[in-house]
Scaffold this motif. Structure first.
Motif, PDB file in Angstrom:
ATOM      1  N   SER A   1       2.556  14.647  -7.809  1.00  0.00           N
ATOM      2  CA  SER A   1       3.300  15.954  -7.488  1.00  0.00           C
ATOM      3  C   SER A   1       4.013  16.482  -8.766  1.00  0.00           C
ATOM      4  N   ILE A   2       3.755  15.434  -9.807  1.00  0.00           N
ATOM      5  CA  ILE A   2       4.571  15.973 -11.256  1.00  0.00           C
ATOM      6  C   ILE A   2       3.754  17.209 -11.708  1.00  0.00           C
ATOM      7  N   PHE A   3       2.417  16.871 -11.685  1.00  0.00           N
ATOM      8  CA  PHE A   3       1.219  17.766 -12.093  1.00  0.00           C
ATOM      9  C   PHE A   3       1.170  19.218 -11.184  1.00  0.00           C
ATOM     10  N   GLY A   4       1.219  18.615  -9.810  1.00  0.00           N
ATOM     11  CA  GLY A   4       1.258  19.671  -8.889  1.00  0.00           C
ATOM     12  C   GLY A   4       2.137  20.593  -9.038  1.00  0.00           C
TER      13      GLY A   4
ATOM     14  N   TYR B   1       2.617  16.754  -0.062  1.00  0.00           N
ATOM     15  CA  TYR B   1       3.792  17.021   0.633  1.00  0.00           C
ATOM     16  C   TYR B   1       4.651  16.781  -0.576  1.00  0.00           C
ATOM     17  N   SER B   2       4.675  15.901  -1.432  1.00  0.00           N
ATOM     18  CA  SER B   2       5.687  15.698  -2.404  1.00  0.00           C
ATOM     19  C   SER B   2       5.830  16.764  -3.538  1.00  0.00           C
ATOM     20  N   THR B   3       4.420  17.541  -3.629  1.00  0.00           N
ATOM     21  CA  THR B   3       4.547  18.560  -4.527  1.00  0.00           C
ATOM     22  C   THR B   3       5.095  19.639  -3.816  1.00  0.00           C
ATOM     23  N   GLU B   4       5.139  19.887  -2.869  1.00  0.00           N
ATOM     24  CA  GLU B   4       5.887  20.906  -2.033  1.00  0.00           C
ATOM     25  C   GLU B   4       7.459  20.689  -2.149  1.00  0.00           C
ATOM     26  N   VAL B   5       7.749  19.214  -1.918  1.00  0.00           N
ATOM     27  CA  VAL B   5       9.311  18.867  -2.023  1.00  0.00           C
ATOM     28  C   VAL B   5       9.754  19.276  -3.365  1.00  0.00           C
ATOM     29  N   MET B   6       9.091  18.878  -4.338  1.00  0.00           N
ATOM     30  CA  MET B   6       9.460  18.946  -5.663  1.00  0.00           C
ATOM     31  C   MET B   6       9.450  20.214  -6.180  1.00  0.00           C
TER      32      MET B   6
ATOM     33  N   VAL C   1       0.765  -1.325   0.027  1.00  0.00           N
ATOM     34  CA  VAL C   1       0.028  -0.283  -0.183  1.00  0.00           C
ATOM     35  C   VAL C   1       0.957   1.312   0.026  1.00  0.00           C
ATOM     36  N   SER C   2       1.881   1.253   0.878  1.00  0.00           N
ATOM     37  CA  SER C   2       2.762   2.322   0.912  1.00  0.00           C
ATOM     38  C   SER C   2       3.325   2.734  -0.468  1.00  0.00           C
ATOM     39  N   LEU C   3       3.831   1.528  -1.118  1.00  0.00           N
ATOM     40  CA  LEU C   3       4.506   1.702  -2.286  1.00  0.00           C
ATOM     41  C   LEU C   3       3.473   2.402  -3.374  1.00  0.00           C
ATOM     42  N   SER C   4       2.268   1.776  -3.609  1.00  0.00           N
ATOM     43  CA  SER C   4       1.582   2.271  -4.537  1.00  0.00           C
ATOM     44  C   SER C   4       0.911   3.602  -4.127  1.00  0.00           C
ATOM     45  N   ALA C   5       0.685   3.963  -2.730  1.00  0.00           N
ATOM     46  CA  ALA C   5       0.689   5.373  -2.445  1.00  0.00           C
ATOM     47  C   ALA C   5       1.646   6.353  -2.764  1.00  0.00           C
ATOM     48  N   MET C   6       2.806   5.807  -2.471  1.00  0.00           N
ATOM     49  CA  MET C   6       3.979   6.979  -2.916  1.00  0.00           C
ATOM     50  C   MET C   6       3.985   7.208  -4.428  1.00  0.00           C
ATOM     51  N   SER C   7       3.834   5.931  -5.171  1.00  0.00           N
ATOM     52  CA  SER C   7       3.649   6.086  -6.820  1.00  0.00           C
ATOM     53  C   SER C   7       2.525   7.086  -7.005  1.00  0.00           C
ATOM     54  N   ILE C   8       1.482   6.929  -6.588  1.00  0.00           N
ATOM     55  CA  ILE C   8       0.367   7.875  -6.704  1.00  0.00           C
ATOM     56  C   ILE C   8       0.717   9.327  -6.482  1.00  0.00           C
ATOM     57  N   GLY C   9       1.336   9.472  -5.361  1.00  0.00           N
ATOM     58  CA  GLY C   9       1.661  10.836  -4.595  1.00  0.00           C
ATOM     59  C   GLY C   9       2.774  11.459  -5.677  1.00  0.00           C
ATOM     60  N   LEU C  10       3.749  10.487  -6.155  1.00  0.00           N
ATOM     61  CA  LEU C  10       4.779  11.087  -7.017  1.00  0.00           C
ATOM     62  C   LEU C  10       4.122  11.570  -8.434  1.00  0.00           C
ATOM     63  N   PHE C  11       3.218  10.777  -8.893  1.00  0.00           N
ATOM     64  CA  PHE C  11       2.250  11.117  -9.963  1.00  0.00           C
ATOM     65  C   PHE C  11       1.697  12.431  -9.948  1.00  0.00           C
TER      66      PHE C  11
END
Lengths: 235, 229
Positions: free
Chosen positions: A39-42, A116-121, A27-37
């Motif tokens: 974050s690119i648009f974000g 959170y990823s959006t802010e980091v990126m 779940v963490s891996l798929s959530a992180m992937s969704i989050g990274l996806f």
């Protein structure tokens, strides 16, 4: 504390707990992937010239980071199935539809992790000196080549420490998915302690499993950082 | 969307915000006091004290808060010794278990923030304070801690917001905070989306006020950064 409860096999809960840890990891891996996806648009929206796109992205990160994770999960869990059922009614299906808990959990935690990823990126993107992009343009690189050769390698370098933190948050947030009924570490510990009356044994096992997951992934991120920084001169 | 229902439940949810704010202030206050001690242990040269602080922070930052809450509320009850002792008066109440878990958790995070602040104090300032003959206590009171607090304030503001969000987890152990009341109302009305949105709005407002307060404090604490008229 009765450690016999934790043996592997039919008599103990050891193998169930380990399987639950695997579910948590998935779940963490798929959530992180969704989050990274997301974050690119974000990131692209936050850096956009159009004000309404920027406002939209800002609203997303502010709202998600301002309300409790548990509320986001509840909202998507109940709201998600309501929305799907409403959609199904348009097509003439009136039954009850339950969305898979794994999918809903990944999407909910992914939406949180994405903010959170959006802010980091965004921070990593802004850390790249503008002169480098100008220089790349001046040697005639096209947009795609600039993205591939100049931006991505450096964004990765600047973003990795922050993304490591986001990963830890994501991993810990998946504990909240237990409310949706998905059998991850917390749910399994809850079920096991309910049927054996030994809550301490199982929750401390859960805590140790989380510690193993966070420590191991910390090691992975550290070596990834070393890899991404191999071209950097150190004093 | 049923707006009428949202407006009707708003006062009920606001009643829950009393418990939420109570949990946040109590655990932040005690957690912060303990965190200063923990940060000093972490910075001490004594191996055992240092090791204790390190292990404490490692455990509380490496596990989800939900595990910590369940371990205290459900887990402690497994031991008959505790159930028969005086401590049971404390541990049988969900409210105190919630406060204990939140306090221990924020203590770990805050101690790291304070440690970062203390380590950011330029060594020259400590040296000059020593050269004027300040004692260790005076050195901490007049030089190190004020500079460290100013340095750590933005990060501590984030921690405060994280705590407001974290209190929603105590609704899982029957405490009636905003989220707890929201779940109760949903069980009666079967309209989760409207009520969770209303609850989310209250949390957003609380967090917005906190960010404003923190940036006001930051502004007041950094007079040398403001342009002189």
């Amino acid at each position: 504390m009765d450690l016999e409860l934790l043996v592997l096999g039919d008599t103990g809960w050891g193998d169930e707990m380990l399987r639950a840890a695997l579910v948590t990891l998935m779940v963490s891996l798929s959530a992180m992937s969704i989050g990274l996806f997301i974050s690119i648009f974000g990131t692209l929206s936050k850096l956009s010239n159009k004000i309404y796109i920027r406002v939209l992205a800002d609203a997303y990160t502010t709202i998600i980071r301002g309300i409790p994770e548990l509320l986001v999960i509840y909202l998507l869990f109940f709201g998600g199935s309501n929305a799907i059922m409403g959609l199904a009614k348009l097509f003439g299906y009136y039954g009850y539809i339950e969305i898979n808990a794994f999918i809903i959990g990944s999407v909910a935690v992914g939406a949180i992790s994405g903010a959170y990823s959006t802010e980091v990126m965004r921070g990593a993107f802004l850390a790249i000196p503008r002169g480098q992009v100008d220089a790349a343009k001046s040697v005639g690189m096209n947009k795609f080549l600039i993205f591939k050769r100049i931006l991505v390698p450096q964004v990765l370098r600047y973003a990795l420490p922050g993304l490591g933190n986001v990963w830890q948050l994501t991993l810990k947030d998946t504990a909240l998915i237990m409310v949706t009924g998905l059998v991850e570490i917390m749910r399994q510990a809850h079920v096991a302690s309910g049927s054996t009356y030994s809550p301490f044994t199982f929750y401390i096992t859960a805590a140790i499993l989380y510690l193993i997951l966070t420590t191991a992934s910390n090691k992975v991120f550290n070596s990834a950082e070393n890899w991404a920084n191999k071209g950097v001169r150190r004093a | 969307m049923n707006y009428e229902l949202m407006i009707d439940t708003f006062p009920k949810l606001l009643g829950g915000s009393y418990i939420t704010i109570q949990l946040v202030t109590i655990s932040l206050f005690i957690g912060f006091c303990l965190a200063i001690g923990l940060a000093l242990l972490r910075l001490s040269n004594n191996y055992f004290l240092n090791f204790f602080a390190k292990t404490y922070v490692f455990y509380f930052r490496g596990t989800p808060l939900l595990v910590q809450i369940f371990l205290i509320y459900y887990g402690i009850a497994q031991f008959e010794v505790v159930r028969e002792s005086l401590a049971w008066i404390f541990f049988k109440e969900a409210y105190w278990c919630g406060i204990l878990a939140l306090t221990l958790n924020t203590c770990a995070y805050s101690s790291e923030i304070i440690r970062g602040g203390i380590q950011s104090v330029p060594f020259g300032q400590i040296e000059s304070a020593r050269s004027t003959g300040m004692s260790r206590f005076l050195l901490y009171r007049r030089i190190i801690l004020p500079i460290a607090f100013r340095q750590a304030l933005p990060a501590y503001g984030n921690e405060m917001i994280l705590m407001v969000k974290a209190t929603s987890l105590v609704s899982t152990i029957t405490i009636m905070d905003i989220t707890g009341i929201a779940r109760l109302v949903i069980a009666k009305t079967f309209s989760p989306v409207e009520i969770f949105i209303a609850a989310g709005l209250i949390y957003l407002t609380i967090n917005f006020i906190i960010t404003r307060l923190i940036s006001y404090c930051e502004f007041k604490l950094t007079p040398y950064l403001q342009k002189s008229e």
